[in-house]
Design a protein around this motif. Structure first.
Motif, short mmCIF file in Angstrom:
data_model
loop_
_atom_site.label_atom_id
_atom_site.label_comp_id
_atom_site.label_asym_id
_atom_site.label_seq_id
_atom_site.Cartn_x
_atom_site.Cartn_y
_atom_site.Cartn_z
N GLY A 1 44.33 43.73 35.10
CA GLY A 1 43.70 44.87 34.15
C GLY A 1 42.47 45.05 34.38
O GLY A 1 41.71 45.89 33.66
N PHE A 2 41.58 44.42 35.38
CA PHE A 2 40.31 44.65 35.38
C PHE A 2 39.90 45.62 36.70
O PHE A 2 40.60 45.39 37.49
N ARG A 3 38.99 46.57 36.59
CA ARG A 3 38.37 47.08 37.66
C ARG A 3 37.69 46.39 38.73
O ARG A 3 36.78 45.73 38.10
N THR A 4 38.17 46.16 39.91
CA THR A 4 37.73 45.27 40.75
C THR A 4 37.39 45.73 41.94
O THR A 4 38.09 46.65 42.63
N ILE A 5 36.41 45.24 42.47
CA ILE A 5 35.71 45.52 43.88
C ILE A 5 35.41 44.21 44.64
O ILE A 5 34.66 43.51 44.08
N GLY A 6 35.95 44.24 45.92
CA GLY A 6 35.65 43.18 46.58
C GLY A 6 34.81 43.36 47.70
O GLY A 6 35.08 44.49 48.62
N ILE A 7 33.77 42.77 48.15
CA ILE A 7 33.10 42.93 49.29
C ILE A 7 33.09 41.70 50.15
O ILE A 7 33.02 40.34 49.72
#
Ligand SMILES: C[S@@+](CC[C@H](N)C(=O)[O-])C[C@H]1O[C@@H](n2cnc3c(N)ncnc32)[C@H](O)[C@@H]1O
Length: 221
Positions: free
Chosen positions: A59-65
């Motif tokens: 449920g979390f807004r996530t960005i992976g780099i």
């Protein structure tokens, strides 16, 4: 291309990335209970993005780099296949120059990136993590522990040094005290412990069952 980047690119291309799994239930639980609904999380050095997918599903807004473009493209394809575009995306980016403005994230996670950075880059990395975190934001770090008895042909616990090079890739092994000292200026330690992979977990290499990790949850001062 630097040798580390070459190493990771080659590993993802050939499927020899034996570090890719998800055994971090305790660490994850500690972090997630602190976060508000819909918190924004940045996973740095995301690799195949297992943790990022998991956070987004929770449920979390996530960005992976990650600085390996090939794996980022692959992950984004998977995001589309799973229809998760609203909550998750991946971007090419360097941990030493994070491609985001200041104070945008509620939490940053690093599973196994710090342990490979050149030591001379630690301070810059810590500044970057602190920069993109909101005030009082959380940072979860999981890194190789000096309590590891054996790692391939090396014995971290007994060794005088803390760094081992395997096929051109540096592996730093940390004590809890060393992590605390490194992050002390910008972060307060919330929880810190050492952990092994779950003995029941099926690991791609049995060698990994011997490895101990330092898990640190900290909060930006
Ligand atoms: C040991 S892997 C861990 C990957 C993933 N977090 C996991 O747990 O499966 C370390 C990752 O950090 C990435 N990495 C290393 N140095 C980096 C840097 N300076 N900037 C961005 N990514 C980096 C590598 O490409 C690799 O995917």
């Amino acid at each position: 291309m630097d040798t580390h980047k070459e190493y990771f690119t080659h590993a993802y291309r050939t499927g020899t990335d034996d570090w890719t799994h998800l055994p971090w239930k305790r660490a994850e639980g500690l972090l997630l209970e602190k976060l508000p609904d819909k918190a924004m999380i940045l996973d740095i050095g995301t690799g195949r993005g297992l943790f990022a997918f998991h956070l987004a599903k929770s449920g979390f807004r996530t960005i992976g780099i990650d600085y390996v473009k090939e794996i980022i493209d692959k992950n984004n394809q998977e995001v589309q296949n799973r229809g998760m575009q609203k909550e998750l995306r991946f971007m090419e980016g360097d941990a030493l120059d994070i491609p985001f403005t200041d104070e945008g994230f509620d939490a940053v996670t690093d599973i196994g990136l710090l342990q490979h950075l050149p030591e001379g880059d630690f301070a810059e990395y810590i500044n970057e993590v602190a920069r993109v975190l909101k005030p009082k934001g959380y940072f979860l770090n999981i890194a190789l522990s000096k309590d590891t008895v054996s790692f391939w042909s090396w014995f971290p616990r007994k060794a005088a040094e803390s760094t081992f090079e395997k096929q051109g890739l540096k592996h730093h092994f940390f004590t809890k005290e060393k992590i605390t000292e490194l992050f002390n200026k910008k972060f307060e330690i919330v929880e810190q412990f050492t952990e092994r992979f779950d003995p029941q977990a099926s690991l791609p290499s049995p060698e990994l069952g011997n490895v101990v990790y330092v898990v640190t949850l900290m909060q930006k001062k």
